[in-house]
Design a protein around this motif. Structure first.
Motif, PDB file in Angstrom:
ATOM      1  N   VAL A  91       0.815  -1.211   0.000  1.00 56.45           N
ATOM      2  CA  VAL A  91       0.000   0.000   0.000  1.00 56.45           C
ATOM      3  C   VAL A  91       0.852   1.267   0.000  1.00 56.45           C
ATOM      4  O   VAL A  91       0.367   2.363  -0.301  1.00 56.45           O
ATOM      5  CB  VAL A  91      -0.973  -0.007   1.210  1.00 56.45           C
ATOM      6  CG1 VAL A  91      -0.232   0.256   2.514  1.00 56.45           C
ATOM      7  CG2 VAL A  91      -2.128   0.974   1.016  1.00 56.45           C
ATOM      8  N   TRP A  92       2.132   1.115   0.293  1.00 54.40           N
ATOM      9  CA  TRP A  92       3.063   2.252   0.307  1.00 54.40           C
ATOM     10  C   TRP A  92       3.511   2.688  -1.086  1.00 54.40           C
ATOM     11  O   TRP A  92       4.212   3.676  -1.235  1.00 54.40           O
ATOM     12  CB  TRP A  92       4.293   1.894   1.141  1.00 54.40           C
ATOM     13  CG  TRP A  92       4.867   0.545   0.798  1.00 54.40           C
ATOM     14  CD1 TRP A  92       5.742   0.227  -0.196  1.00 54.40           C
ATOM     15  CD2 TRP A  92       4.574  -0.691   1.466  1.00 54.40           C
ATOM     16  NE1 TRP A  92       6.022  -1.109  -0.213  1.00 54.40           N
ATOM     17  CE2 TRP A  92       5.323  -1.712   0.815  1.00 54.40           C
ATOM     18  CE3 TRP A  92       3.772  -1.037   2.550  1.00 54.40           C
ATOM     19  CZ2 TRP A  92       5.273  -3.051   1.215  1.00 54.40           C
ATOM     20  CZ3 TRP A  92       3.726  -2.370   2.947  1.00 54.40           C
ATOM     21  CH2 TRP A  92       4.467  -3.349   2.282  1.00 54.40           C
ATOM     22  N   ASN A  93       3.097   1.989  -2.127  1.00 51.99           N
ATOM     23  CA  ASN A  93       3.579   2.278  -3.486  1.00 51.99           C
ATOM     24  C   ASN A  93       2.719   3.320  -4.202  1.00 51.99           C
ATOM     25  O   ASN A  93       2.151   3.076  -5.268  1.00 51.99           O
ATOM     26  CB  ASN A  93       3.641   0.982  -4.301  1.00 51.99           C
ATOM     27  CG  ASN A  93       4.746   0.063  -3.824  1.00 51.99           C
ATOM     28  OD1 ASN A  93       5.815   0.514  -3.427  1.00 51.99           O
ATOM     29  ND2 ASN A  93       4.487  -1.245  -3.832  1.00 51.99           N
ATOM     30  N   ASP A  94       2.619   4.507  -3.604  1.00 51.53           N
ATOM     31  CA  ASP A  94       1.989   5.667  -4.253  1.00 51.53           C
ATOM     32  C   ASP A  94       0.532   5.443  -4.650  1.00 51.53           C
ATOM     33  O   ASP A  94       0.108   5.811  -5.755  1.00 51.53           O
ATOM     34  CB  ASP A  94       2.798   6.094  -5.487  1.00 51.53           C
ATOM     35  CG  ASP A  94       4.204   6.548  -5.115  1.00 51.53           C
ATOM     36  OD1 ASP A  94       4.362   7.213  -4.081  1.00 51.53           O
ATOM     37  OD2 ASP A  94       5.146   6.214  -5.858  1.00 51.53           O
ATOM     38  N   PHE A  95      -0.256   4.858  -3.750  1.00 55.27           N
ATOM     39  CA  PHE A  95      -1.680   4.688  -4.018  1.00 55.27           C
ATOM     40  C   PHE A  95      -2.455   5.917  -3.568  1.00 55.27           C
ATOM     41  O   PHE A  95      -2.103   6.582  -2.597  1.00 55.27           O
ATOM     42  CB  PHE A  95      -2.211   3.426  -3.329  1.00 55.27           C
ATOM     43  CG  PHE A  95      -1.808   2.159  -4.033  1.00 55.27           C
ATOM     44  CD1 PHE A  95      -2.546   1.681  -5.101  1.00 55.27           C
ATOM     45  CD2 PHE A  95      -0.668   1.462  -3.641  1.00 55.27           C
ATOM     46  CE1 PHE A  95      -2.177   0.529  -5.766  1.00 55.27           C
ATOM     47  CE2 PHE A  95      -0.278   0.311  -4.299  1.00 55.27           C
ATOM     48  CZ  PHE A  95      -1.041  -0.159  -5.371  1.00 55.27           C
ATOM     49  N   ASN A  96      -3.549   6.183  -4.282  1.00 56.09           N
ATOM     50  CA  ASN A  96      -4.399   7.337  -3.960  1.00 56.09           C
ATOM     51  C   ASN A  96      -5.564   6.967  -3.041  1.00 56.09           C
ATOM     52  O   ASN A  96      -6.147   7.842  -2.398  1.00 56.09           O
ATOM     53  CB  ASN A  96      -4.964   7.950  -5.242  1.00 56.09           C
ATOM     54  CG  ASN A  96      -3.870   8.383  -6.196  1.00 56.09           C
ATOM     55  OD1 ASN A  96      -3.566   7.673  -7.163  1.00 56.09           O
ATOM     56  ND2 ASN A  96      -3.267   9.532  -5.934  1.00 56.09           N
ATOM     57  N   ALA A  97      -5.917   5.673  -3.011  1.00 54.58           N
ATOM     58  CA  ALA A  97      -7.031   5.232  -2.182  1.00 54.58           C
ATOM     59  C   ALA A  97      -6.935   3.730  -1.963  1.00 54.58           C
ATOM     60  O   ALA A  97      -6.304   3.008  -2.751  1.00 54.58           O
ATOM     61  CB  ALA A  97      -8.363   5.573  -2.839  1.00 54.58           C
ATOM     62  N   ILE A  98      -7.593   3.276  -0.882  1.00 55.18           N
ATOM     63  CA  ILE A  98      -7.691   1.844  -0.627  1.00 55.18           C
ATOM     64  C   ILE A  98      -9.150   1.494  -0.377  1.00 55.18           C
ATOM     65  O   ILE A  98      -9.892   2.254   0.256  1.00 55.18           O
ATOM     66  CB  ILE A  98      -6.803   1.416   0.569  1.00 55.18           C
ATOM     67  CG1 ILE A  98      -6.828  -0.114   0.752  1.00 55.18           C
ATOM     68  CG2 ILE A  98      -7.197   2.120   1.855  1.00 55.18           C
ATOM     69  CD1 ILE A  98      -5.756  -0.623   1.703  1.00 55.18           C
TER      70      ILE A  98
END
Length: 282
Positions: A91-98
């Motif tokens: 999730v640390w790889n430049d995601f905008n939302a989860i």
């Protein structure tokens, strides 16, 4: 736009018993298909708004449940166990939302279908800075550490109600309402898919409008308290520097941040699996 989807299984519609969520169960193949269909509906909803890069993390049990061949072209899938920060690895790889799909209530929650926290046969409860955690709350804090907001949760009513209290403006899709831990009033798959598509569209629009904020712990240290069903795991954890025995079934660990705390939970879980396997051979 990059979107991360963490998918568990106990909160998927129709599921109320163990045989539906373990690979040796009679009904497992039927409900892994249902699980896959719910994920596809979320993806379709997101894609109807923006051409997002989507990563799906299979986050139940052995973490190899989703029918990858049924997912759309271009979707990246994280599968298999163990892996660091297991349910939200990457999730640390430049995601905008989860987005969380198939999530369930914490251990002991009245009306929570198949309710447990991380490992149902291991942990009686998990507390962070005095607050009892659900898997949703724990994973939302990890995402928040990397400034990723939780935009949507789908699962039983209890976990959706909890999520709305913790994350303002989150989109929720209730798949079923628990009667007891092993019974529920469930929606049909087609009804759930329709709601997931609609809520996914709304959720991604909220993210694009900056209407949902990441969940932050806002603390210089993290007091992790793990309460187990049996003293077996605490007996061994005591050997490791940093773990403090509180009582026969409880261990405390002071972590630097939520990521370290999460990894210590995973260490305790894997250790429990090993101890149980060893005891079964005696």
């Amino acid at each position: 736009m990059r979107v991360f989807i963490s998918v568990d299984m106990e909160g998927i519609g129709g599921i109320v018993k163990g045989s539906q969520v373990i690979s040796s169960g009679r009904d497992y193949s039927r409900f892994r298909k249902w699980m896959t269909e719910e994920v596809k509906a979320v993806i379709e909803g997101i894609k109807s708004v923006v051409d997002a890069e989507i990563t799906v993390a299979d986050s139940h049990g052995s973490m190899s449940n989703i029918l990858i061949e049924d997912l759309p072209e271009g979707v990246e899938v994280i599968t298999g166990f163990p892996r660091p920060v297991c349910m939200v690895h990457g999730v640390w790889n430049d995601f905008n939302a989860i987005f969380f799909v198939g999530y369930h209530a914490k251990k002991g929650q009245k009306g929570g279908v198949l309710a447990h926290t991380v490992a149902g046969r291991t942990f009686f409860s998990i507390h962070i800075n005095g607050v009892e955690m659900s898997e949703f709350h724990l994973n939302a804090l990890v995402a928040g550490e990397y400034n990723v907001p939780v935009a949507l949760i789908a699962g039983d009513q209890e976990i959706c109600d909890e999520a709305k209290k913790i994350v303002p403006n989150i989109e929720t899709v209730i798949t079923k309402k628990g009667i007891t831990r092993f019974s529920a009033i469930t929606k049909t798959l087609e009804s759930i898919k329709k709601e997931l598509k609609s809520s996914a569209r709304t959720a991604i629009q909220k993210v694009m409008n900056n209407e949902i904020k990441p969940l932050k712990l806002n603390s210089d240290s993290v007091d992790l308290v793990l309460k187990f069903f049996d003293p077996d795991v605490p007996d061994v954890l005591e050997y490791i520097k940093g773990f403090e025995r509180v009582d026969g079934r409880t261990i405390k660990y002071v972590a630097r941040n939520i990521i370290e705390a999460y990894k210590m939970i995973e260490v305790a879980m894997i250790l429990s699996i090993g101890i149980n396997a060893m005891l079964e051979r005696f």
